[in-house]
Design an enzyme around this catalytic site. Structure first.
Site, PDB file in Angstrom:
ATOM      1  N   GLU A 149     -67.076  54.324 -50.602  1.00  0.00           N
ATOM      2  CA  GLU A 149     -67.258  53.556 -49.375  1.00  0.00           C
ATOM      3  C   GLU A 149     -66.281  54.006 -48.293  1.00  0.00           C
ATOM      4  O   GLU A 149     -65.066  54.045 -48.502  1.00  0.00           O
ATOM      5  CB  GLU A 149     -67.077  52.060 -49.644  1.00  0.00           C
ATOM      6  CG  GLU A 149     -67.284  51.216 -48.385  1.00  0.00           C
ATOM      7  CD  GLU A 149     -67.581  49.754 -48.668  1.00  0.00           C
ATOM      8  OE1 GLU A 149     -67.396  49.315 -49.820  1.00  0.00           O
ATOM      9  OE2 GLU A 149     -67.990  49.055 -47.726  1.00  0.00           O
ATOM     10  N   GLU A 243     -73.406  42.294 -47.282  1.00  0.00           N
ATOM     11  CA  GLU A 243     -72.082  41.773 -47.668  1.00  0.00           C
ATOM     12  C   GLU A 243     -71.680  40.721 -46.641  1.00  0.00           C
ATOM     13  O   GLU A 243     -70.731  40.920 -45.889  1.00  0.00           O
ATOM     14  CB  GLU A 243     -71.040  42.888 -47.664  1.00  0.00           C
ATOM     15  CG  GLU A 243     -70.866  43.609 -48.976  1.00  0.00           C
ATOM     16  CD  GLU A 243     -69.654  44.533 -48.966  1.00  0.00           C
ATOM     17  OE1 GLU A 243     -68.960  44.580 -49.976  1.00  0.00           O
ATOM     18  OE2 GLU A 243     -69.400  45.196 -47.949  1.00  0.00           O
TER      19      GLU A 243
HETATM   20 MN   LIG Z   1     -68.807  47.149 -47.787  1.00  0.00          MN
END
Ligand SMILES: [Mn+2]
Length: 288
Positions: A149, A243
């Site tokens: 990420e 998220e």
């Molecule tokens: Mn994330």
């Protein structure tokens, strides 16, 4: 594309009853539930098998999200910490294999939250590349995508942009090692959000979605239709996972810096209606 959410939309701690959240996600219409990967190490084989059977019945995939603690930093200047980090993430992937969770996602090239005490980016980068090569081998053998990420400057100094992520993946050069781009982080760092997806291209393995303030997709200013067009253009057919962080409290609120209610005072029932509406919005923009 397949659509999911991180369970922490509904919790204030980085753990939960994943059987309950798998059912909830399936009821809402999601294809994927994203869970905290570290919890897998606390689960017995019997518990993993039960969760696997349930998700199979529900038609839900599990993806596994991790922000490794500093003691597991695979970019650390301390070789024993790097070795512990490689072992920790390898052990998680073995549990994932038993659960049939095929994507591990997060900042597995560093630790989180970062305290910015070691600012020698080049040295950290070089050590992390060597560690991630080892992890990419484990992931490849198990048939797991290892999705790194890219996060914003307040959370790491190693990978902040899609361009840096691509460079890191090329340095690692393992087929299982891919990129995760997250629209919340991209909104801080990228000049152009759709172009960042184009930069990642075939290396893109996972997408996190949320507005610039981490509210649900569709309530803010991000260019969802244009980002969807870019994902279709690069032939992305992977996981798109929300998220959303909209309520204060607990370790989640503290780590994510949620200092005010962003849910509009929503009841639990309204929270479920809101995320369902957001899923419909997102599918409409990304599958158009
Ligand atoms: Mn994330």
């Amino acid at each position: 594309m397949k659509y999911g959410t991180l369970y922490a939309y509904w919790t204030h701690e980085w753990t939960g009853d994943y059987k309950y959240f798998a059912k909830k996600a399936a009821d809402i219409g999601f294809d994927i539930l994203e869970i905290s990967a570290g919890d897998l190490l606390k689960m017995s084989d019997c518990e993993l098998d039960e969760l696997k059977a349930l998700t199979k019945d529900l038609g839900i995939k599990i993806t596994s999200n991790i922000g490794p603690a500093k003691k597991y930093d695979v970019g650390s200047s301390d070789a024993s910490v790097r070795a512990d980090g490689v072992k920790f993430l390898s052990d998680i992937m073995k549990k994932m294999d038993r659960l049939d969770s095929r994507s591990i996602v997060g900042v597995m090239y560093t630790y989180w939250p970062n305290d910015f005490t070691d600012l020698d980016k080049d040295a950290i980068w070089a050590r992390a590349v060597e560690s991630v090569k080892k992890l990419g081998g484990v992931a490849g053998d198990l048939g797991i995508d290892f999705c790194l990420e890219v996060v914003n400057r307040f959370e790491t100094h190693i990978l902040n942009t899609a361009e840096e992520g691509v460079r890191f993946c090329r340095d690692v050069d393992m087929p299982a090692v891919k990129l995760l781009l997250d629209t919340f982080h991209m909104n801080i760092e990228e000049d152009n959000l759709p172009d960042a997806f184009r930069t990642a291209g075939k290396l893109l393995g996972h997408v996190h979605v949320g507005e610039g303030n981490r509210r649900l997709p569709g309530v803010g200013h991000l260019p969802w239709a244009e980002m969807g067009a870019a994902l279709r253009e690069i032939g992305f057919d992977g996981n798109v996972v929300m998220e959303p962080f909209v309520t204060t409290g607990g370790k989640v609120g503290e780590d994510i810096k949620v200092w005010r209610d962003l849910s509009g005072g929503a009841t639990p029932e309204q929270m479920d209606r809101d995320i369902k509406a957001s899923l419909e919005f997102l599918r409409g923009k990304f599958e158009a």
